[in-house]
Design a protein around this motif. Structure first.
Motif, PDB file in Angstrom:
ATOM      1  N   MET A   1       0.827  -1.202   0.000  1.00 47.92           N
ATOM      2  CA  MET A   1       0.000   0.000   0.000  1.00 47.92           C
ATOM      3  C   MET A   1       0.858   1.248   0.000  1.00 47.92           C
ATOM      4  O   MET A   1       0.484   2.275  -0.539  1.00 47.92           O
ATOM      5  CB  MET A   1      -0.939  -0.022   1.211  1.00 47.92           C
ATOM      6  N   SER A   2       2.067   1.205   0.608  1.00 52.73           N
ATOM      7  CA  SER A   2       2.894   2.408   0.685  1.00 52.73           C
ATOM      8  C   SER A   2       3.293   2.890  -0.700  1.00 52.73           C
ATOM      9  O   SER A   2       3.353   4.097  -0.955  1.00 52.73           O
ATOM     10  CB  SER A   2       4.134   2.154   1.543  1.00 52.73           C
ATOM     11  N   ALA A   3       3.570   1.941  -1.628  1.00 50.64           N
ATOM     12  CA  ALA A   3       3.929   2.334  -2.992  1.00 50.64           C
ATOM     13  C   ALA A   3       2.741   2.999  -3.682  1.00 50.64           C
ATOM     14  O   ALA A   3       2.896   4.005  -4.387  1.00 50.64           O
ATOM     15  CB  ALA A   3       4.395   1.123  -3.783  1.00 50.64           C
ATOM     16  N   THR A   4       1.536   2.444  -3.480  1.00 47.48           N
ATOM     17  CA  THR A   4       0.339   3.035  -4.072  1.00 47.48           C
ATOM     18  C   THR A   4       0.108   4.432  -3.518  1.00 47.48           C
ATOM     19  O   THR A   4      -0.181   5.373  -4.270  1.00 47.48           O
ATOM     20  CB  THR A   4      -0.883   2.141  -3.812  1.00 47.48           C
ATOM     21  N   ARG A   5       0.238   4.579  -2.202  1.00 44.53           N
ATOM     22  CA  ARG A   5       0.051   5.900  -1.569  1.00 44.53           C
ATOM     23  C   ARG A   5       1.052   6.902  -2.138  1.00 44.53           C
ATOM     24  O   ARG A   5       0.685   8.023  -2.501  1.00 44.53           O
ATOM     25  CB  ARG A   5       0.226   5.794  -0.051  1.00 44.53           C
ATOM     26  N   MET A   6       2.301   6.491  -2.212  1.00 34.00           N
ATOM     27  CA  MET A   6       3.324   7.413  -2.683  1.00 34.00           C
ATOM     28  C   MET A   6       3.074   7.829  -4.131  1.00 34.00           C
ATOM     29  O   MET A   6       3.187   9.014  -4.480  1.00 34.00           O
ATOM     30  CB  MET A   6       4.701   6.762  -2.571  1.00 34.00           C
ATOM     31  N   MET A   7       2.717   6.881  -4.985  1.00 31.61           N
ATOM     32  CA  MET A   7       2.540   7.198  -6.394  1.00 31.61           C
ATOM     33  C   MET A   7       1.308   8.057  -6.630  1.00 31.61           C
ATOM     34  O   MET A   7       1.330   8.977  -7.456  1.00 31.61           O
ATOM     35  CB  MET A   7       2.480   5.909  -7.215  1.00 31.61           C
ATOM     36  N   ILE A   8       0.229   7.788  -5.900  1.00 31.04           N
ATOM     37  CA  ILE A   8      -0.972   8.615  -6.074  1.00 31.04           C
ATOM     38  C   ILE A   8      -0.728  10.020  -5.538  1.00 31.04           C
ATOM     39  O   ILE A   8      -1.069  11.014  -6.201  1.00 31.04           O
ATOM     40  CB  ILE A   8      -2.172   7.956  -5.384  1.00 31.04           C
ATOM     41  N   LEU A   9      -0.122  10.128  -4.376  1.00 30.71           N
ATOM     42  CA  LEU A   9       0.193  11.456  -3.847  1.00 30.71           C
ATOM     43  C   LEU A   9       1.130  12.208  -4.792  1.00 30.71           C
ATOM     44  O   LEU A   9       0.952  13.409  -5.047  1.00 30.71           O
ATOM     45  CB  LEU A   9       0.837  11.333  -2.462  1.00 30.71           C
ATOM     46  N   GLY A  10       2.126  11.500  -5.313  1.00 32.28           N
ATOM     47  CA  GLY A  10       3.076  12.133  -6.208  1.00 32.28           C
ATOM     48  C   GLY A  10       2.432  12.614  -7.499  1.00 32.28           C
ATOM     49  O   GLY A  10       2.738  13.712  -7.993  1.00 32.28           O
ATOM     50  N   LEU A  11       1.522  11.810  -8.058  1.00 29.74           N
ATOM     51  CA  LEU A  11       0.863  12.210  -9.298  1.00 29.74           C
ATOM     52  C   LEU A  11      -0.107  13.362  -9.082  1.00 29.74           C
ATOM     53  O   LEU A  11      -0.189  14.276  -9.909  1.00 29.74           O
ATOM     54  CB  LEU A  11       0.141  11.012  -9.906  1.00 29.74           C
ATOM     55  N   VAL A  12      -0.856  13.330  -7.978  1.00 24.32           N
ATOM     56  CA  VAL A  12      -1.756  14.456  -7.690  1.00 24.32           C
ATOM     57  C   VAL A  12      -0.924  15.723  -7.496  1.00 24.32           C
ATOM     58  O   VAL A  12      -1.272  16.804  -7.997  1.00 24.32           O
ATOM     59  CB  VAL A  12      -2.620  14.167  -6.453  1.00 24.32           C
ATOM     60  N   ARG A  13       0.173  15.611  -6.778  1.00 19.69           N
ATOM     61  CA  ARG A  13       1.071  16.749  -6.557  1.00 19.69           C
ATOM     62  C   ARG A  13       1.585  17.305  -7.878  1.00 19.69           C
ATOM     63  O   ARG A  13       1.690  18.515  -8.068  1.00 19.69           O
ATOM     64  CB  ARG A  13       2.239  16.272  -5.685  1.00 19.69           C
ATOM     65  N   TRP A  14       1.892  16.413  -8.801  1.00 13.03           N
ATOM     66  CA  TRP A  14       2.466  16.800 -10.085  1.00 13.03           C
ATOM     67  C   TRP A  14       1.423  17.369 -11.047  1.00 13.03           C
ATOM     68  O   TRP A  14       1.673  18.340 -11.765  1.00 13.03           O
ATOM     69  CB  TRP A  14       3.130  15.567 -10.697  1.00 13.03           C
ATOM     70  N   ARG A  25      -5.352   6.739 -15.406  1.00 11.93           N
ATOM     71  CA  ARG A  25      -4.825   6.604 -16.762  1.00 11.93           C
ATOM     72  C   ARG A  25      -3.306   6.785 -16.782  1.00 11.93           C
ATOM     73  O   ARG A  25      -2.593   6.047 -17.477  1.00 11.93           O
ATOM     74  CB  ARG A  25      -5.480   7.630 -17.689  1.00 11.93           C
ATOM     75  N   GLU A  26      -2.801   7.736 -16.018  1.00  8.52           N
ATOM     76  CA  GLU A  26      -1.363   7.981 -15.995  1.00  8.52           C
ATOM     77  C   GLU A  26      -0.617   6.790 -15.390  1.00  8.52           C
ATOM     78  O   GLU A  26       0.406   6.356 -15.911  1.00  8.52           O
ATOM     79  CB  GLU A  26      -1.061   9.249 -15.202  1.00  8.52           C
ATOM     80  N   LEU A  27      -1.147   6.250 -14.289  1.00 10.32           N
ATOM     81  CA  LEU A  27      -0.498   5.097 -13.655  1.00 10.32           C
ATOM     82  C   LEU A  27      -0.484   3.888 -14.585  1.00 10.32           C
ATOM     83  O   LEU A  27       0.513   3.166 -14.660  1.00 10.32           O
ATOM     84  CB  LEU A  27      -1.203   4.755 -12.343  1.00 10.32           C
ATOM     85  N   TRP A  35       4.987  -3.331 -12.141  1.00 15.16           N
ATOM     86  CA  TRP A  35       6.242  -3.232 -11.398  1.00 15.16           C
ATOM     87  C   TRP A  35       6.104  -2.565 -10.036  1.00 15.16           C
ATOM     88  O   TRP A  35       7.013  -2.648  -9.220  1.00 15.16           O
ATOM     89  CB  TRP A  35       7.305  -2.489 -12.229  1.00 15.16           C
ATOM     90  N   ALA A  36       4.968  -1.931  -9.755  1.00 13.74           N
ATOM     91  CA  ALA A  36       4.769  -1.315  -8.446  1.00 13.74           C
ATOM     92  C   ALA A  36       3.572  -1.906  -7.714  1.00 13.74           C
ATOM     93  O   ALA A  36       3.239  -1.452  -6.616  1.00 13.74           O
ATOM     94  CB  ALA A  36       4.596   0.197  -8.580  1.00 13.74           C
ATOM     95  N   ASN A  37       2.907  -2.900  -8.331  1.00 15.09           N
ATOM     96  CA  ASN A  37       1.754  -3.566  -7.720  1.00 15.09           C
ATOM     97  C   ASN A  37       0.638  -2.582  -7.389  1.00 15.09           C
ATOM     98  O   ASN A  37      -0.065  -2.734  -6.391  1.00 15.09           O
ATOM     99  CB  ASN A  37       2.179  -4.331  -6.456  1.00 15.09           C
ATOM    100  N   VAL A  38       0.491  -1.548  -8.225  1.00 15.04           N
ATOM    101  CA  VAL A  38      -0.615  -0.603  -8.067  1.00 15.04           C
ATOM    102  C   VAL A  38      -1.801  -1.171  -8.834  1.00 15.04           C
ATOM    103  O   VAL A  38      -1.811  -1.178 -10.067  1.00 15.04           O
ATOM    104  CB  VAL A  38      -0.240   0.789  -8.598  1.00 15.04           C
ATOM    105  N   GLN A  39      -2.792  -1.663  -8.117  1.00 15.85           N
ATOM    106  CA  GLN A  39      -3.932  -2.303  -8.760  1.00 15.85           C
ATOM    107  C   GLN A  39      -4.910  -1.248  -9.278  1.00 15.85           C
ATOM    108  O   GLN A  39      -5.319  -0.356  -8.521  1.00 15.85           O
ATOM    109  CB  GLN A  39      -4.647  -3.231  -7.775  1.00 15.85           C
ATOM    110  N   VAL A  98       8.544  -9.078  -2.670  1.00 13.79           N
ATOM    111  CA  VAL A  98       7.768 -10.292  -2.392  1.00 13.79           C
ATOM    112  C   VAL A  98       7.459 -10.990  -3.713  1.00 13.79           C
ATOM    113  O   VAL A  98       6.757 -10.450  -4.571  1.00 13.79           O
ATOM    114  CB  VAL A  98       6.464  -9.957  -1.648  1.00 13.79           C
ATOM    115  N   ASP A  99       8.017 -12.168  -3.895  1.00 17.21           N
ATOM    116  CA  ASP A  99       7.810 -12.947  -5.112  1.00 17.21           C
ATOM    117  C   ASP A  99       7.282 -14.320  -4.718  1.00 17.21           C
ATOM    118  O   ASP A  99       7.955 -15.062  -3.997  1.00 17.21           O
ATOM    119  CB  ASP A  99       9.141 -13.097  -5.863  1.00 17.21           C
TER     120      ASP A  99
END
Length: 247
Positions: A1-14, A25-27, A35-39, A98-99
């Motif tokens: 979840m931390s990767a999803t949080r970071m990427m969504i916050l980063g994209l909204v910020r950008w 759409r951007e993600l 590669w980031a497991n953002v569902q 995690v694989d």
């Protein structure tokens, strides 16, 4: 979840102010689901949750005809702090990937040797195909014209990691094909390994007899006769002990 949080916050910020549809759409254009497991199905839920936590804010709500209302998001000062913390944490810390393959490989003794070897070689082929695809994309005009240079650097890291795993898969497959033992020497007497004992003596495992099996009678020697499979696979100098024949 931390990767999803970071990427969504980063994209909204950008991209702010930005609709949730555009964030999704951007993600997906980044293939972040791979590669980031953002569902993809979790993005709208994450936007709402981050808003409830005060990390994002609703800038406006638009209603076009009969379509569902579209919310425009922006980042809050609290969200900026959260993004910076997650960003630097992922830059400076080393996290294990995690694989599920690791979990499956821990049960290597549950597979016949031929299947384990074939699966490893197939994994190497699949990884090599992915690398070939990435290399082709990196040489394309689409990459050189439309993508930042650091995207190519990310792909180079993926290729390097896969190359290491390809070599490992093929090396371990060779060891399995060669009959290298991977059960404890006392597996037949050990209750923890008893469930694998029947498989360990199957020809597909290259296994020998269990300690409880009587030794086969030695065939009479004859000039020009071929050695038995067991004697031909016995290491020189092992004294013909049963345990050293186990695999």
């Amino acid at each position: 979840m931390s990767a999803t949080r970071m990427m969504i916050l980063g994209l909204v910020r950008w991209m702010q102010p930005v609709h949730g549809y555009d964030v999704r759409r951007e993600l997906l254009s980044w293939s972040a689901d791979k590669w980031a497991n953002v569902q993809p199905g979790s993005i709208y839920h994450a936007l709402r949750k981050l808003t409830e936590e005060g990390l994002l804010r609703e800038v406006a709500t638009e209603q076009v005809g009969a379509r569902p209302a579209r919310v425009t998001y922006g980042i809050t000062p609290k969200g900026e702090d959260e993004f910076q913390g997650l960003l630097r944490g992922n830059w400076w810390n080393l996290d294990e990937v995690v694989d599920p393959f690791f979990a499956a490989f821990s049960f290597l003794p549950a597979l016949p040797r031929e299947e384990a070897s074939a699966a490893l070689r197939n994994r190497a082929r699949l990884l090599r195909a992915v690398n070939d695809s990435l290399r082709a994309a990196m040489e394309s005009g689409w990459m050189k014209k439309d993508k930042p240079v650091h995207v190519a650097w990310m792909w180079q890291l993926s290729i390097a990691r896969a190359e290491g795993e390809i070599g490992w898969c093929e090396r371990i497959a060779d060891l399995i094909d060669a009959g290298v033992p991977y059960l404890p020497e006392d597996y037949a007497e050990n209750q923890d390994w008893a469930q694998f004992a029947s498989m360990a003596v199957e020809p597909s495992w290259g296994g020998g007899r269990t300690p409880d099996d009587p030794a086969p009678a030695e065939p009479p020697s004859a000039a020009g006769s071929e050695p038995s499979p067991e004697s031909s696979s016995r290491p020189a100098g092992d004294g013909g002990t049963t345990r050293n024949n186990q695999r």
